[in-house]
Design a protein around this motif. Sequence first.
Motif, PDB file in Angstrom:
ATOM      1  N   LEU A  69       0.934  -1.098   0.064  1.00 49.41           N
ATOM      2  CA  LEU A  69      -0.061   0.141  -0.040  1.00 49.41           C
ATOM      3  C   LEU A  69       0.909   1.265  -0.024  1.00 49.41           C
ATOM      4  CD1 LEU A  69      -3.291   0.872   0.303  1.00 49.41           C
ATOM      5  CD2 LEU A  69      -2.603   1.377   2.688  1.00 49.41           C
ATOM      6  N   TYR A  70       0.754   2.110  -1.006  1.00 49.70           N
ATOM      7  CA  TYR A  70       1.634   3.339  -1.027  1.00 49.70           C
ATOM      8  C   TYR A  70       0.354   4.361  -0.470  1.00 49.70           C
ATOM      9  CZ  TYR A  70       3.555   7.660  -2.871  1.00 49.70           C
ATOM     10  OH  TYR A  70       4.429   9.002  -2.715  1.00 49.70           O
ATOM     11  N   VAL A  71       0.868   5.453   0.158  1.00 49.67           N
ATOM     12  CA  VAL A  71       0.107   6.622   0.643  1.00 49.67           C
ATOM     13  C   VAL A  71       0.588   7.853   0.367  1.00 49.67           C
ATOM     14  CG1 VAL A  71      -1.295   7.410   2.650  1.00 49.67           C
ATOM     15  CG2 VAL A  71      -1.063   5.191   2.503  1.00 49.67           C
ATOM     16  N   HIS A  72      -0.001   8.591  -0.467  1.00 51.98           N
ATOM     17  CA  HIS A  72       0.752   9.732  -0.929  1.00 51.98           C
ATOM     18  C   HIS A  72       0.261  11.229  -0.038  1.00 51.98           C
ATOM     19  CE1 HIS A  72       2.915  12.283  -3.849  1.00 51.98           C
ATOM     20  NE2 HIS A  72       2.026  13.217  -3.921  1.00 51.98           N
ATOM     21  N   TRP A  73       1.103  11.771   0.434  1.00 53.05           N
ATOM     22  CA  TRP A  73       1.053  13.107   1.002  1.00 53.05           C
ATOM     23  C   TRP A  73       1.434  14.070   0.208  1.00 53.05           C
ATOM     24  CZ3 TRP A  73      -1.570  14.914   5.394  1.00 53.05           C
ATOM     25  CH2 TRP A  73      -1.257  16.423   5.885  1.00 53.05           C
ATOM     26  N   PRO A  74       0.436  14.846  -0.576  1.00 56.71           N
ATOM     27  CA  PRO A  74       0.917  15.881  -1.521  1.00 56.71           C
ATOM     28  C   PRO A  74       1.567  17.079  -1.064  1.00 56.71           C
ATOM     29  CG  PRO A  74      -1.294  16.164  -1.225  1.00 56.71           C
ATOM     30  CD  PRO A  74      -0.861  15.058  -0.188  1.00 56.71           C
ATOM     31  N   VAL A 101       3.678  -0.979   3.921  1.00 57.62           N
ATOM     32  CA  VAL A 101       3.172   0.600   3.772  1.00 57.62           C
ATOM     33  C   VAL A 101       4.097   1.470   3.441  1.00 57.62           C
ATOM     34  CG1 VAL A 101       1.387   2.246   4.692  1.00 57.62           C
ATOM     35  CG2 VAL A 101       1.015  -0.072   5.027  1.00 57.62           C
ATOM     36  N   PHE A 102       3.890   2.159   2.539  1.00 61.53           N
ATOM     37  CA  PHE A 102       4.904   3.313   2.474  1.00 61.53           C
ATOM     38  C   PHE A 102       4.314   4.726   2.250  1.00 61.53           C
ATOM     39  CE2 PHE A 102       7.937   6.125   0.149  1.00 61.53           C
ATOM     40  CZ  PHE A 102       9.202   5.694   0.423  1.00 61.53           C
ATOM     41  N   ASP A 128       4.349  -7.294  -7.943  1.00 61.28           N
ATOM     42  CA  ASP A 128       3.066  -7.826  -7.207  1.00 61.28           C
ATOM     43  C   ASP A 128       2.065  -6.632  -7.291  1.00 61.28           C
ATOM     44  OD1 ASP A 128       4.726  -9.849  -6.170  1.00 61.28           O
ATOM     45  OD2 ASP A 128       5.799  -8.755  -4.538  1.00 61.28           O
ATOM     46  N   GLN A 129       1.216  -6.808  -6.485  1.00 61.43           N
ATOM     47  CA  GLN A 129       0.029  -5.980  -6.481  1.00 61.43           C
ATOM     48  C   GLN A 129       0.503  -4.861  -5.643  1.00 61.43           C
ATOM     49  OE1 GLN A 129      -4.271  -7.412  -7.195  1.00 61.43           O
ATOM     50  NE2 GLN A 129      -3.715  -8.330  -5.132  1.00 61.43           N
ATOM     51  N   TYR A 130      -0.023  -3.762  -6.056  1.00 58.52           N
ATOM     52  CA  TYR A 130      -0.023  -2.498  -5.048  1.00 58.52           C
ATOM     53  C   TYR A 130      -1.031  -1.567  -5.190  1.00 58.52           C
ATOM     54  CZ  TYR A 130       2.363  -0.198  -8.847  1.00 58.52           C
ATOM     55  OH  TYR A 130       2.834   0.409 -10.182  1.00 58.52           O
ATOM     56  N   ILE A 131      -1.629  -0.956  -4.069  1.00 61.93           N
ATOM     57  CA  ILE A 131      -2.716  -0.176  -4.169  1.00 61.93           C
ATOM     58  C   ILE A 131      -2.249   1.326  -3.899  1.00 61.93           C
ATOM     59  CG2 ILE A 131      -4.656   0.415  -2.944  1.00 61.93           C
ATOM     60  CD1 ILE A 131      -5.137  -2.598  -2.305  1.00 61.93           C
ATOM     61  N   GLY A 132      -2.274   2.020  -4.779  1.00 62.32           N
ATOM     62  CA  GLY A 132      -2.211   3.536  -4.465  1.00 62.32           C
ATOM     63  C   GLY A 132      -3.267   4.455  -3.784  1.00 62.32           C
TER      64      GLY A 132
END
Length: 482
Positions: free
Chosen positions: A38-43, A90-91, A290-294
Amino acid sequence: MAAARGWPRKLAAVAGVLPGGGGPGPVPETAAPATAALYVHWPYCRKRCSYCSFNTYVVPAVDEAAVRACLVREAQTLLRFSQVHSVTSVFFGGGTPSLASPGTVAAVLEAVAGAAHLPAGAEVTLEANPSSTSASPLAGFRAAGVNRLSIGVQSLDDAELRMLGREHTAAEARKAVEAARGLFPGRTSIDLLFGLPGQSRDAWAQRLEATLGLCDDHISLYQLTLERGTALAAQVRAGALPAPCQDLLADMYQTARNVLVATGFRHYEVSNFARKGALSTHNLSYWRADQYIGVGPGAHGRFVLRGEGSCSREARVQILEPVAWMREVQSQGHGTRSRVVLSPLEQLEELLTLGLRTDEGITHEPLFSSPAAPLGTGMLMPSPSLALGTQRWEHFSPQLSLQAVFGEPGEARALQQEGWLVLDSGGLRCTWAGLAVLDSLLPDLLWQLQRVLGAARRPSRGTLAEERAGGRGVRAVSGHNG
């Protein structure tokens, strides 16, 4: 050194759009329990660096409570869509996610753990700038669940930092890394740029030596890319700053590889080095296909929407602009801008482009035991069994083996004969020399893959052999999760 090379550029998280093609239809995913990173973007950032072209925003004030609620809701929605059983890592990237509060990180992790299994000890990385990194907030992030830090040092020279538009000084960078290593020992990574306008070979060697005295067990080295629309690119184009020489860039990269490997680092990916097993498991999920969710504005993903009854892998991109993204999340539960089903050829192209970035390469068979093979430079390249694990060619191509695609006479055979590639019972991987020029090898390999699958669309240019001989470098397709 030879002039013809393709050199690495920043890859924090790969999600570039690769050339598409035909094929018999989507490759069904197995019925095994689904996992994903899981990637979480703080913009948001306090200021935009002169070289930055990522999806970042500088605003007078951030409604963190609203952003937090949307990150939580979108993570829950996309995990439900994908029916992911377990989140492997998680990133938190950006932007500058260390500007968020530990409470936001904790809320997202709590939502993830509520929607899927988040194993104890799963890698949870936070990107941080030295200007927003001190012992007190870092302790808060650790308490929130972060167990790995990636610090954007970029340079340990004040003049270079000013040119890059960074907020911090070299002294502040050193202090931030020391504080991080105290709280995250063995799990503090630093980013470093090379090939800056006007940077000499000697200056780069000094930066590298200073970095070795500071770093923990993971370093990411990125060649500065002068992206269109950035302030630094405009300065170089106007002649205010000198454009880096390609041969000098090649020498800088090769020097860094040799120095880091000699001091115990494993060059496990084009731009990444680790010792004592401190590889980034999150970024490996991209390179392994692999699967990854953004989650978050502009984030990218690659996953199957099992919750909609799908068995096809999709490429998804979230809405770029934060306010528009939040409005959509509040209304629909997620802010997806585009979703495209990837063809079998597109999936194999991504697997090839990303998997070959690792020292292991792409394997076809399950893991097996064999010693590392000498590559003619006095250095050893780990065999697949000793490295990262399978890159799952068989998963994406159950009927057409690596040998069937790349073992017959053609471009791949020629690259093996030239010493750039190895194809054996372990799979397909670059040699030590080949890993450094991957960008110039990929077009030939992609062309052979397309031709074998009957979907060839040769670019209108000379052959890669001609380009290498003529001194023209070819970049690999790469991107950034943000």
